[in-house]
Design a protein around this motif. Sequence first.
Motif, PDB file in Angstrom:
ATOM      1  N   PRO A  43       0.827  -1.209   0.000  1.00 47.52           N
ATOM      2  CA  PRO A  43       0.000   0.000   0.000  1.00 47.52           C
ATOM      3  C   PRO A  43       0.864   1.263   0.000  1.00 47.52           C
ATOM      4  O   PRO A  43       1.996   1.243   0.482  1.00 47.52           O
ATOM      5  N   PRO A  44       0.341   2.355  -0.553  1.00 48.79           N
ATOM      6  CA  PRO A  44       1.112   3.607  -0.560  1.00 48.79           C
ATOM      7  C   PRO A  44       1.240   4.174   0.856  1.00 48.79           C
ATOM      8  O   PRO A  44       0.453   3.840   1.744  1.00 48.79           O
ATOM      9  N   ASN A  45       2.241   5.018   1.053  1.00 49.61           N
ATOM     10  CA  ASN A  45       2.401   5.689   2.344  1.00 49.61           C
ATOM     11  C   ASN A  45       1.163   6.526   2.627  1.00 49.61           C
ATOM     12  O   ASN A  45       0.626   7.176   1.744  1.00 49.61           O
ATOM     13  N   THR A  46       0.732   6.505   3.879  1.00 49.48           N
ATOM     14  CA  THR A  46      -0.404   7.323   4.281  1.00 49.48           C
ATOM     15  C   THR A  46      -0.021   8.269   5.409  1.00 49.48           C
ATOM     16  O   THR A  46      -0.860   8.855   6.045  1.00 49.48           O
ATOM     17  N   ARG A  47       1.261   8.402   5.628  1.00 49.42           N
ATOM     18  CA  ARG A  47       1.757   9.198   6.745  1.00 49.42           C
ATOM     19  C   ARG A  47       2.742  10.229   6.231  1.00 49.42           C
ATOM     20  O   ARG A  47       3.550   9.947   5.362  1.00 49.42           O
ATOM     21  N   GLU A  48       2.687  11.424   6.804  1.00 50.44           N
ATOM     22  CA  GLU A  48       3.663  12.444   6.449  1.00 50.44           C
ATOM     23  C   GLU A  48       5.012  12.105   7.071  1.00 50.44           C
ATOM     24  O   GLU A  48       5.100  11.300   7.995  1.00 50.44           O
ATOM     25  N   GLU A  49       6.063  12.722   6.551  1.00 46.25           N
ATOM     26  CA  GLU A  49       7.398  12.507   7.117  1.00 46.25           C
ATOM     27  C   GLU A  49       7.404  12.856   8.594  1.00 46.25           C
ATOM     28  O   GLU A  49       6.722  13.774   9.032  1.00 46.25           O
ATOM     29  N   GLN A  50       8.199  12.107   9.342  1.00 48.86           N
ATOM     30  CA  GLN A  50       8.339  12.319  10.780  1.00 48.86           C
ATOM     31  C   GLN A  50       9.785  12.663  11.096  1.00 48.86           C
ATOM     32  O   GLN A  50      10.696  12.184  10.436  1.00 48.86           O
ATOM     33  N   ARG A  51       9.997  13.462  12.114  1.00 47.82           N
ATOM     34  CA  ARG A  51      11.355  13.769  12.571  1.00 47.82           C
ATOM     35  C   ARG A  51      11.949  12.544  13.247  1.00 47.82           C
ATOM     36  O   ARG A  51      11.243  11.765  13.874  1.00 47.82           O
ATOM     37  N   ILE A  52      13.251  12.386  13.102  1.00 50.11           N
ATOM     38  CA  ILE A  52      13.941  11.341  13.858  1.00 50.11           C
ATOM     39  C   ILE A  52      13.984  11.811  15.297  1.00 50.11           C
ATOM     40  O   ILE A  52      14.466  12.901  15.593  1.00 50.11           O
ATOM     41  N   GLN A  53      13.477  10.999  16.178  1.00 46.70           N
ATOM     42  CA  GLN A  53      13.337  11.415  17.572  1.00 46.70           C
ATOM     43  C   GLN A  53      14.396  10.753  18.438  1.00 46.70           C
ATOM     44  O   GLN A  53      14.150   9.754  19.104  1.00 46.70           O
ATOM     45  N   GLY A  54      15.593  11.287  18.370  1.00 48.70           N
ATOM     46  CA  GLY A  54      16.677  10.774  19.204  1.00 48.70           C
ATOM     47  C   GLY A  54      17.220   9.432  18.764  1.00 48.70           C
ATOM     48  O   GLY A  54      17.938   8.791  19.492  1.00 48.70           O
ATOM     49  N   GLY A  55      16.884   9.011  17.568  1.00 46.25           N
ATOM     50  CA  GLY A  55      17.358   7.724  17.084  1.00 46.25           C
ATOM     51  C   GLY A  55      18.783   7.782  16.568  1.00 46.25           C
ATOM     52  O   GLY A  55      19.367   8.848  16.441  1.00 46.25           O
ATOM     53  N   THR A  56      19.317   6.639  16.268  1.00 45.47           N
ATOM     54  CA  THR A  56      20.669   6.523  15.753  1.00 45.47           C
ATOM     55  C   THR A  56      20.627   5.929  14.357  1.00 45.47           C
ATOM     56  O   THR A  56      19.917   4.948  14.135  1.00 45.47           O
ATOM     57  N   THR A  57      21.371   6.520  13.442  1.00 45.98           N
ATOM     58  CA  THR A  57      21.506   5.965  12.102  1.00 45.98           C
ATOM     59  C   THR A  57      22.869   5.325  11.997  1.00 45.98           C
ATOM     60  O   THR A  57      23.872   5.920  12.369  1.00 45.98           O
ATOM     61  N   VAL A  58      22.905   4.094  11.505  1.00 49.47           N
ATOM     62  CA  VAL A  58      24.156   3.335  11.410  1.00 49.47           C
ATOM     63  C   VAL A  58      24.505   3.114   9.961  1.00 49.47           C
ATOM     64  O   VAL A  58      23.658   2.702   9.157  1.00 49.47           O
ATOM     65  N   ARG A  59      25.743   3.425   9.588  1.00 48.51           N
ATOM     66  CA  ARG A  59      26.223   3.175   8.219  1.00 48.51           C
ATOM     67  C   ARG A  59      26.956   1.850   8.191  1.00 48.51           C
ATOM     68  O   ARG A  59      27.722   1.535   9.092  1.00 48.51           O
ATOM     69  N   ARG A  60      26.684   1.073   7.158  1.00 58.30           N
ATOM     70  CA  ARG A  60      27.343  -0.225   7.000  1.00 58.30           C
ATOM     71  C   ARG A  60      27.910  -0.325   5.593  1.00 58.30           C
ATOM     72  O   ARG A  60      27.213  -0.065   4.618  1.00 58.30           O
ATOM     73  N   ASP A  61      29.176  -0.688   5.484  1.00 59.99           N
ATOM     74  CA  ASP A  61      29.821  -0.901   4.198  1.00 59.99           C
ATOM     75  C   ASP A  61      30.031  -2.396   4.002  1.00 59.99           C
ATOM     76  O   ASP A  61      30.551  -3.071   4.876  1.00 59.99           O
ATOM     77  N   PHE A  62      29.606  -2.883   2.842  1.00 62.46           N
ATOM     78  CA  PHE A  62      29.808  -4.312   2.551  1.00 62.46           C
ATOM     79  C   PHE A  62      30.109  -4.505   1.103  1.00 62.46           C
ATOM     80  O   PHE A  62      30.014  -3.637   0.303  1.00 62.46           O
TER      81      PHE A  62
END
Length: 62
Positions: A43-62
């Motif tokens: 199904p298509p997105n039905t939600r507007e963009e949300q702010r990242i709330q204190g989360g962590t983004t992890v980069r992975r190289d493979f």
Amino acid sequence: MSSYRYTGSLTTSPYSGNVQWILLRNSVSSSSDSVNAFQNRVPPNTREEQRIQGGTTVRRDF
């Protein structure tokens, strides 16, 4: 190939949390048949963009 991973939530009802999102750093090719098949199943997105709330983004190289 590099990817980024973060914990978020669904973009469709019921908007449940604890979803692991994985984003590729570089775009990849896909046939129009594959894109159409995906769009017919998801199904298509039905939600507007949300702010990242204190989360962590992890980069992975493979």
